[in-house]
Design an enzyme around this catalytic site. Structure first.
Site, mmCIF file in Angstrom:
data_model
loop_
_atom_site.group_PDB
_atom_site.id
_atom_site.type_symbol
_atom_site.label_atom_id
_atom_site.label_comp_id
_atom_site.label_asym_id
_atom_site.label_seq_id
_atom_site.Cartn_x
_atom_site.Cartn_y
_atom_site.Cartn_z
ATOM 1 N N ASP A 1 -6.118 -14.302 7.855
ATOM 2 C CA ASP A 1 -4.887 -14.974 7.610
ATOM 3 C C ASP A 1 -4.050 -15.536 8.871
ATOM 4 O O ASP A 1 -3.538 -16.568 8.924
ATOM 5 C CB ASP A 1 -3.940 -13.841 6.940
ATOM 6 C CG ASP A 1 -4.061 -13.639 5.467
ATOM 7 O OD1 ASP A 1 -4.856 -14.605 4.887
ATOM 8 O OD2 ASP A 1 -3.758 -12.385 4.957
ATOM 9 N N GLN B 1 -9.452 -6.689 -0.542
ATOM 10 C CA GLN B 1 -8.680 -5.936 -1.301
ATOM 11 C C GLN B 1 -9.545 -5.015 -2.522
ATOM 12 O O GLN B 1 -9.023 -4.150 -3.087
ATOM 13 C CB GLN B 1 -7.792 -6.817 -1.995
ATOM 14 C CG GLN B 1 -6.766 -7.567 -0.928
ATOM 15 C CD GLN B 1 -5.828 -8.465 -1.400
ATOM 16 O OE1 GLN B 1 -5.815 -8.860 -2.895
ATOM 17 N NE2 GLN B 1 -4.925 -8.892 -0.703
ATOM 18 N N ARG C 1 0.797 -1.120 -0.059
ATOM 19 C CA ARG C 1 0.035 0.167 0.019
ATOM 20 C C ARG C 1 0.990 1.176 -0.007
ATOM 21 O O ARG C 1 0.703 2.325 -0.738
ATOM 22 C CB ARG C 1 -0.854 0.006 1.166
ATOM 23 C CG ARG C 1 -1.980 -1.038 0.970
ATOM 24 C CD ARG C 1 -2.796 -0.997 2.519
ATOM 25 N NE ARG C 1 -3.999 -1.770 2.457
ATOM 26 C CZ ARG C 1 -4.148 -3.060 2.503
ATOM 27 N NH1 ARG C 1 -2.971 -3.934 2.352
ATOM 28 N NH2 ARG C 1 -5.506 -3.646 2.776
ATOM 29 N N LYS D 1 -7.840 -17.745 -1.522
ATOM 30 C CA LYS D 1 -6.661 -16.924 -1.211
ATOM 31 C C LYS D 1 -5.487 -17.617 -2.237
ATOM 32 O O LYS D 1 -5.884 -17.974 -3.302
ATOM 33 C CB LYS D 1 -6.055 -17.095 0.105
ATOM 34 C CG LYS D 1 -7.035 -16.400 1.061
ATOM 35 C CD LYS D 1 -6.790 -14.915 1.455
ATOM 36 C CE LYS D 1 -7.387 -14.324 2.575
ATOM 37 N NZ LYS D 1 -7.078 -13.051 2.674
ATOM 38 N N GLY E 1 -1.774 -10.395 -4.694
ATOM 39 C CA GLY E 1 -3.185 -9.966 -4.635
ATOM 40 C C GLY E 1 -2.958 -8.464 -4.112
ATOM 41 O O GLY E 1 -3.657 -7.481 -4.634
#
Length: 428
Positions: A315, A171, A27, A342, A94
């Protein structure tokens, strides 16, 4: 196939300096690239995912220089990538693929985005549908709803409202939020389904604010990106340690007595996965925290069985699926449907490998139940499905007093290339 044989573990003790957060690293790279001004990024994660983002930004004409082992200097583009044509290979990242799709849709160029075969099985249709609502020209080059993608110049009419689902991957919302300031228009985003993984959206919003864009939100259903809200570099950004990676060492502290301390995340972390420590505490682990560290220890096993909703930390929840081998009864992980899209179908993969160890495992579309057995099967070869978290999670099976073989251990390069070296330093 390459493999690593792990010896049985009985004890865990020590301190671990965590690698940088993957979520924050990618990011921050994109925001710095889109911002006005120059940004110094400290403690960036060195991994496959960040390498793919760095390569992509370089291909797009962003000037970036490595200034230290994990430090970079980026010259921002002010919201317009210099190169208007690029072919971008993004691996299975991703955190690079989704945000770049949105940013490039607003960039007025022609771009091809593709990755490894698994990336082409991971859905992106909800994001593409949302971008098309404001005029983006995006074509699927393979199966409808999945990468690879071709993006062409388009007239973007971003004023108004964009509707998007939130129940497949957070996302998609992150990608929209990060890209919309490029349009200069006030835009509303409306969620048409429940938003999963809310803590990851918190990371996005906090980092956007650090770069000068304050998004207004009404609960978790409606977000407003203000007009004329371009990014401005804050100067220097420090990347937190990866809270998902912390989960393996905190679990080791629990299963091996401890104490094990992770450094780089703590009580002031912006990452939702620090809540993993609270989940451990709830099943009998002793947790202590400072501003920039967390420590775990446990007086004895077994830990308490659990039945818990892990929608907010999918996660880190994988680690608890293996910890369940050391609980005093059946444990159930619920609301984890996102596992199926995932790096691999993590529900199916986790169930398969836990059964190899002897556990009794039941699975549903969005849940997993693990019933432990008194003795684990020894010398079981664990398949990792090119999924870094599968490899790291199953290192914890060695606390069952059995050797464990991890196939394709180098898949940890996605987020933690030195994981097994570090793990060996804290267990015995």
């Amino acid at each position: 196939m390459e493999f690593i044989d792990l010896a049985p573990s009985a004890h865990a003790r020590g301190a671990v300096q965590l690698p940088g957060s993957k979520s924050i690293s990618n990011r921050t790279l994109l925001l710095a690239a889109l911002a006005q001004g120059e940004t110094q990024i400290r403690d960036l994660l060195k991994s496959d995912d960040t390498d793919r983002m760095l390569e992509a930004l370089t291909s797009l004409g962003v000037t970036l220089t490595r200034t230290g082992e994990n430090d970079y200097h980026l010259v921002g583009t002010g919201g317009s990538f210099p190169h208007k044509e690029a072919d971008l290979f993004l691996g299975n990242a991703g955190t690079a693929f989704r945000p770049l799709t949105a940013a490039l849709a607003f960039s007025g160029g022609t771009y091809k985005l593709h990755g490894v075969p698994r990336m082409h099985e991971r859905p992106i249709g909800d994001l593409v549908d949302a971008l098309r609502q404001v005029g983006a020209d995006i074509t699927y080059l393979g199966q409808e709803g999945f990468p690879p993608l071709l993006i062409k110049p388009a007239h973007i009419a971003a004023q108004g409202s964009i509707k998007i689902r939130g129940d497949v991957s957070s996302q998609f919302l992150t990608a929209l939020l990060m890209a919309l300031p490029m349009t200069g228009k006030e835009t509303h985003i409306e969620l048409v389904s429940e938003l999963i993984s809310k803590p990851y959206i918190e990371i996005t919003l906090r980092l956007m604010a650090q770069f000068g864009v304050e998004v207004q939100r009404d609960g978790w259903e409606r977000f407003t990106v203000p007009a004329a809200s371009g990014y401005v570099s804050p100067g220097t950004v420090y990347v937190e340690g990866d809270a998902s990676s912390a989960s393996y060492f905190l679990a080791a502290g629990a299963l091996g007595g401890g104490p094990v301390r992770v450094q780089g995340v703590g009580a002031k972390s912006i990452q939702g996965d620090v809540a993993f420590a609270d989940a451990l505490e709830a099943i009998g682990v002793t947790i202590t925290k400072g501003d920039n560290w967390i420590e775990a220890s446990a007086p004895q096993l077994p830990l308490k069985a659990f039945n818990r909703d892990f929608n907010h930390i999918p996660d880190a929840a994988m680690t608890l699926a293996v910890v369940a081998l050391f609980c005093d009864g059946p444990s159930r992980l619920t609301n984890i449907a996102s596992w199926r899209v995932k790096e691999t179908d993590r529900i199916a993969a986790m169930a398969t490998e836990l059964r190899k160890l002897g556990a009794i495992v039941e699975e549903g579309e969005d849940w997993l139940q693990v019933t432990p057995v008194p003795t684990l099967n020894a010398q079981v070869p664990i398949d990792t499905y090119d999924d870094h978290r599968m490899a790291m999670c199953f290192s914890l099976a060695t606390f069952g007093g059995v050797p464990v073989r991890i196939n394709d251990p180098q898949c940890t390069a996605k987020t933690f290339p030195t994981y097994f070296d570090v793990f060996s330093q804290v267990v015995s």
